[in-house]
Design a protein around this motif. Structure first.
Motif, short mmCIF file in Angstrom:
data_model
loop_
_atom_site.label_atom_id
_atom_site.label_comp_id
_atom_site.label_asym_id
_atom_site.label_seq_id
_atom_site.Cartn_x
_atom_site.Cartn_y
_atom_site.Cartn_z
N GLU A 107 0.84 -1.19 0.00
CA GLU A 107 0.00 0.00 0.00
C GLU A 107 0.88 1.25 0.00
O GLU A 107 2.00 1.23 0.50
N VAL A 108 0.35 2.31 -0.56
CA VAL A 108 1.05 3.59 -0.56
C VAL A 108 0.76 4.31 0.76
O VAL A 108 -0.40 4.53 1.11
N GLY A 109 1.82 4.62 1.47
CA GLY A 109 1.68 5.40 2.71
C GLY A 109 1.89 6.87 2.40
O GLY A 109 3.03 7.35 2.40
N ALA A 110 0.80 7.57 2.09
CA ALA A 110 0.91 8.99 1.73
C ALA A 110 1.48 9.79 2.89
O ALA A 110 1.24 9.49 4.06
N ALA A 111 2.25 10.82 2.56
CA ALA A 111 2.87 11.65 3.59
C ALA A 111 1.84 12.32 4.49
O ALA A 111 2.14 12.66 5.64
#
Length: 213
Positions: free
Chosen positions: A176-180
């Motif tokens: 999964e993409v861990g957005a900032a």
């Protein structure tokens, strides 16, 4: 705010440390990251100005200008072309024009093939090229991106999978993409290269409705 603290307290991470990290992220990091995203999108603010107008001299902000004593402040000139977004999107399309291949350098040929098949299947199961393009866009706007590997189902199925079934194992994981804007990392106080914890901040629907929850 409550946490499942058993494992974290065993590592010396008290609730106060997590609370402080979240509050600092919301107070300092989140407003800056949201401004960067608005600048990329060039959306209109509630006052009617475009987000990119914030980067213009006061005399060019048109009717939204707060410059006093400047007879040029009444102009209706404003940012009308979002060239920044076009350039960012073109860069992401160029950099991630094809899928990334992960190669293993382990000497055992059968293990090497199994690892590579697992990695390829995992990327595809997690979104493939679309996942990389999303990550590239967020990294270009926010400055960095985190990848979170979720493998709870694989751990639970340990011992029930047949040896060499890389594709089946990959279906039990996902990247999964861990957005900032959501990811909050806590590094070791003595060595910044060592992560102590990684939190993903989310707002549940209930919390959005009931501020006391």
């Amino acid at each position: 705010m409550t946490f499942e603290m058993d494992a974290l307290e065993a590592e010396g991470l008290a609730p106060a440390v997590l609370e402080q990290a979240i509050e600092r992220h919301v107070r300092e990091e989140l407003p800056r990251l949201e401004r960067l995203w608005s600048y990329y999108r060039n959306e209109r603010t509630r006052g009617g100005a475009l987000a990119q107008e914030a980067g213009l001299p006061g005399r060019l902000r048109g009717k939204h200008s707060t410059v006093l004593g400047d007879d040029r402040a009444d102009t209706n000139e404003a940012v009308i072309e979002n060239d920044i977004a076009w350039r960012v999107d073109a860069m992401v399309d160029f950099v991630f024009g094809k899928a990334v291949r992960i190669r293993s350098d382990i000497e055992d040929e059968s293990k090497r093939d199994e690892i590579e098949r697992f990695c390829e299947a995992l990327w595809e199961h997690s979104g493939g090229l679309a996942l990389l393009q999303d990550a590239g866009l967020l990294a270009a706007v926010h400055g960095h991106i985190d990848f979170v590997v979720r493998c709870e189902d694989l751990i639970a199925a340990r011992g029930r999978l047949e040896a060499g079934d890389a594709e089946k194992a990959a279906e039990l994981c996902r990247i999964e993409v861990g957005a900032a804007t959501r990811g909050i990392g806590i590094v070791n106080a003595s060595d910044y290269r060592q992560a102590e914890a990684y939190m993903i901040r989310t707002l549940s629907e209930r919390a959005a409705i009931d501020p006391e929850s």
